[in-house]
Scaffold this motif. Structure first.
Motif, PDB file in Angstrom:
ATOM      1  N   LYS A 184      -3.680  -9.675  -4.976  1.00 36.68           N
ATOM      2  CA  LYS A 184      -4.075 -10.883  -5.705  1.00 36.68           C
ATOM      3  C   LYS A 184      -2.943 -11.879  -5.547  1.00 36.68           C
ATOM      4  O   LYS A 184      -1.778 -11.496  -5.508  1.00 36.68           O
ATOM      5  N   PRO A 185      -3.259 -13.174  -5.454  1.00 37.30           N
ATOM      6  CA  PRO A 185      -2.193 -14.182  -5.336  1.00 37.30           C
ATOM      7  C   PRO A 185      -1.349 -14.233  -6.606  1.00 37.30           C
ATOM      8  O   PRO A 185      -1.808 -13.846  -7.684  1.00 37.30           O
ATOM      9  N   VAL A 186      -0.136 -14.717  -6.437  1.00 35.74           N
ATOM     10  CA  VAL A 186       0.798 -14.793  -7.561  1.00 35.74           C
ATOM     11  C   VAL A 186       1.337 -16.216  -7.665  1.00 35.74           C
ATOM     12  O   VAL A 186       1.767 -16.801  -6.657  1.00 35.74           O
ATOM     13  N   ILE A 187       1.299 -16.789  -8.856  1.00 37.26           N
ATOM     14  CA  ILE A 187       1.895 -18.106  -9.085  1.00 37.26           C
ATOM     15  C   ILE A 187       3.400 -17.904  -9.245  1.00 37.26           C
ATOM     16  O   ILE A 187       3.851 -17.216 -10.154  1.00 37.26           O
ATOM     17  N   LEU A 188       4.174 -18.514  -8.336  1.00 39.57           N
ATOM     18  CA  LEU A 188       5.627 -18.364  -8.359  1.00 39.57           C
ATOM     19  C   LEU A 188       6.302 -19.423  -9.215  1.00 39.57           C
ATOM     20  O   LEU A 188       7.322 -19.164  -9.849  1.00 39.57           O
ATOM     21  N   LYS A 189       5.734 -20.623  -9.207  1.00 40.35           N
ATOM     22  CA  LYS A 189       6.299 -21.732  -9.975  1.00 40.35           C
ATOM     23  C   LYS A 189       5.159 -22.688 -10.300  1.00 40.35           C
ATOM     24  O   LYS A 189       4.299 -22.940  -9.471  1.00 40.35           O
ATOM     25  N   GLU A 190       5.183 -23.235 -11.516  1.00 41.13           N
ATOM     26  CA  GLU A 190       4.077 -24.095 -11.930  1.00 41.13           C
ATOM     27  C   GLU A 190       4.606 -25.259 -12.757  1.00 41.13           C
ATOM     28  O   GLU A 190       5.497 -25.087 -13.587  1.00 41.13           O
ATOM     29  N   THR A 191       4.061 -26.443 -12.488  1.00 41.78           N
ATOM     30  CA  THR A 191       4.329 -27.616 -13.316  1.00 41.78           C
ATOM     31  C   THR A 191       2.982 -28.118 -13.817  1.00 41.78           C
ATOM     32  O   THR A 191       1.941 -27.538 -13.512  1.00 41.78           O
ATOM     33  N   CYS A 192       2.992 -29.216 -14.543  1.00 44.21           N
ATOM     34  CA  CYS A 192       1.716 -29.736 -15.058  1.00 44.21           C
ATOM     35  C   CYS A 192       0.809 -30.246 -13.932  1.00 44.21           C
ATOM     36  O   CYS A 192      -0.397 -30.364 -14.124  1.00 44.21           O
ATOM     37  N   ALA A 193       1.379 -30.526 -12.754  1.00 46.36           N
ATOM     38  CA  ALA A 193       0.565 -31.090 -11.678  1.00 46.36           C
ATOM     39  C   ALA A 193       0.530 -30.243 -10.405  1.00 46.36           C
ATOM     40  O   ALA A 193      -0.286 -30.488  -9.527  1.00 46.36           O
TER      41      ALA A 193
ATOM     42  N   VAL B 256       2.158 -21.066  -4.933  1.00 48.69           N
ATOM     43  CA  VAL B 256       1.405 -19.818  -4.996  1.00 48.69           C
ATOM     44  C   VAL B 256       1.701 -18.980  -3.754  1.00 48.69           C
ATOM     45  O   VAL B 256       1.630 -19.483  -2.632  1.00 48.69           O
ATOM     46  N   ASP B 257       2.028 -17.719  -3.973  1.00 51.27           N
ATOM     47  CA  ASP B 257       2.130 -16.767  -2.876  1.00 51.27           C
ATOM     48  C   ASP B 257       0.742 -16.186  -2.681  1.00 51.27           C
ATOM     49  O   ASP B 257       0.247 -15.430  -3.519  1.00 51.27           O
ATOM     50  N   GLY B 258       0.082 -16.560  -1.604  1.00 56.81           N
ATOM     51  CA  GLY B 258      -1.288 -16.137  -1.346  1.00 56.81           C
ATOM     52  C   GLY B 258      -1.425 -14.711  -0.863  1.00 56.81           C
ATOM     53  O   GLY B 258      -2.534 -14.220  -0.690  1.00 56.81           O
ATOM     54  N   LYS B 259      -0.311 -14.030  -0.627  1.00 63.19           N
ATOM     55  CA  LYS B 259      -0.314 -12.612  -0.235  1.00 63.19           C
ATOM     56  C   LYS B 259      -1.148 -12.348   1.018  1.00 63.19           C
ATOM     57  O   LYS B 259      -1.690 -11.262   1.188  1.00 63.19           O
ATOM     58  N   SER B 260      -1.267 -13.346   1.885  1.00 63.16           N
ATOM     59  CA  SER B 260      -2.027 -13.225   3.133  1.00 63.16           C
ATOM     60  C   SER B 260      -3.489 -12.852   2.903  1.00 63.16           C
ATOM     61  O   SER B 260      -4.107 -12.154   3.700  1.00 63.16           O
ATOM     62  N   LEU B 261      -4.049 -13.308   1.796  1.00 64.91           N
ATOM     63  CA  LEU B 261      -5.443 -13.020   1.475  1.00 64.91           C
ATOM     64  C   LEU B 261      -6.370 -14.044   2.110  1.00 64.91           C
ATOM     65  O   LEU B 261      -5.937 -15.099   2.552  1.00 64.91           O
ATOM     66  N   LEU B 262      -7.635 -13.746   2.112  1.00 62.99           N
ATOM     67  CA  LEU B 262      -8.615 -14.707   2.602  1.00 62.99           C
ATOM     68  C   LEU B 262      -9.609 -15.031   1.508  1.00 62.99           C
ATOM     69  O   LEU B 262      -9.987 -14.166   0.728  1.00 62.99           O
ATOM     70  N   GLY B 263      -9.983 -16.279   1.417  1.00 65.26           N
ATOM     71  CA  GLY B 263     -11.059 -16.686   0.527  1.00 65.26           C
ATOM     72  C   GLY B 263     -10.820 -16.522  -0.955  1.00 65.26           C
ATOM     73  O   GLY B 263     -11.749 -16.605  -1.735  1.00 65.26           O
ATOM     74  N   TRP B 264      -9.606 -16.276  -1.370  1.00 67.26           N
ATOM     75  CA  TRP B 264      -9.350 -16.021  -2.794  1.00 67.26           C
ATOM     76  C   TRP B 264      -9.020 -17.319  -3.484  1.00 67.26           C
ATOM     77  O   TRP B 264      -8.103 -18.007  -3.108  1.00 67.26           O
ATOM     78  N   ASN B 265      -9.755 -17.666  -4.526  1.00 66.65           N
ATOM     79  CA  ASN B 265      -9.462 -18.890  -5.255  1.00 66.65           C
ATOM     80  C   ASN B 265      -9.496 -18.691  -6.767  1.00 66.65           C
ATOM     81  O   ASN B 265      -9.647 -19.620  -7.519  1.00 66.65           O
ATOM     82  N   LYS B 266      -9.386 -17.461  -7.200  1.00 65.04           N
ATOM     83  CA  LYS B 266      -9.413 -17.172  -8.631  1.00 65.04           C
ATOM     84  C   LYS B 266      -8.080 -16.581  -9.046  1.00 65.04           C
ATOM     85  O   LYS B 266      -7.806 -15.416  -8.800  1.00 65.04           O
ATOM     86  N   LEU B 267      -7.246 -17.386  -9.648  1.00 63.37           N
ATOM     87  CA  LEU B 267      -5.962 -16.882 -10.125  1.00 63.37           C
ATOM     88  C   LEU B 267      -6.185 -16.384 -11.494  1.00 63.37           C
ATOM     89  O   LEU B 267      -5.809 -16.168 -12.391  1.00 63.37           O
TER      90      LEU B 267
END
Length: 96
Positions: free
Chosen positions: A72-81, A85-96
């Motif tokens: 599953k992808p992992v959010i490494l750093k997040e701001t308000c905008a 994201v480390d996508g972990k070499s996945l395909l088609g994943w858009n649900k964090l």
């Protein structure tokens, strides 16, 4: 001049993509999300990012080059905008 184009129903295309990806070991979620992304790109006229890419994904899954199917992808750093994201070499994943 005869028009020899064939129109395939969207649900059939979606099902085909899912079946192909499942056969190659992708999860149901990943396969369905990829099918959604590829068909949506085609419907929006972005053919370079639509079904045209399925062959590339198939090749990568067959050779084990870059695509993973069990992460599953992992959010490494997040701001308000933004988010990094480390996508972990996945395909088609858009649900964090």
């Amino acid at each position: 001049m005869a028009d020899d184009r064939v129109v395939i129903p969207l649900d059939d295309v979606h099902h085909f993509i899912v079946k192909v990806m499942r056969t190659l070991g992708a999860t149901e979620d990943h396969s369905a999300l990829l099918a959604e992304v590829l068909t949506t790109a085609d419907l929006r006229g972005h053919y370079s990012h639509g079904l045209n890419r399925l062959d590339m994904y198939v090749g990568e899954l067959r050779t084990g080059v870059t695509i993973k199917t069990d992460e599953k992808p992992v959010i490494l750093k997040e701001t308000c905008a933004t988010a990094l994201v480390d996508g972990k070499s996945l395909l088609g994943w858009n649900k964090l």
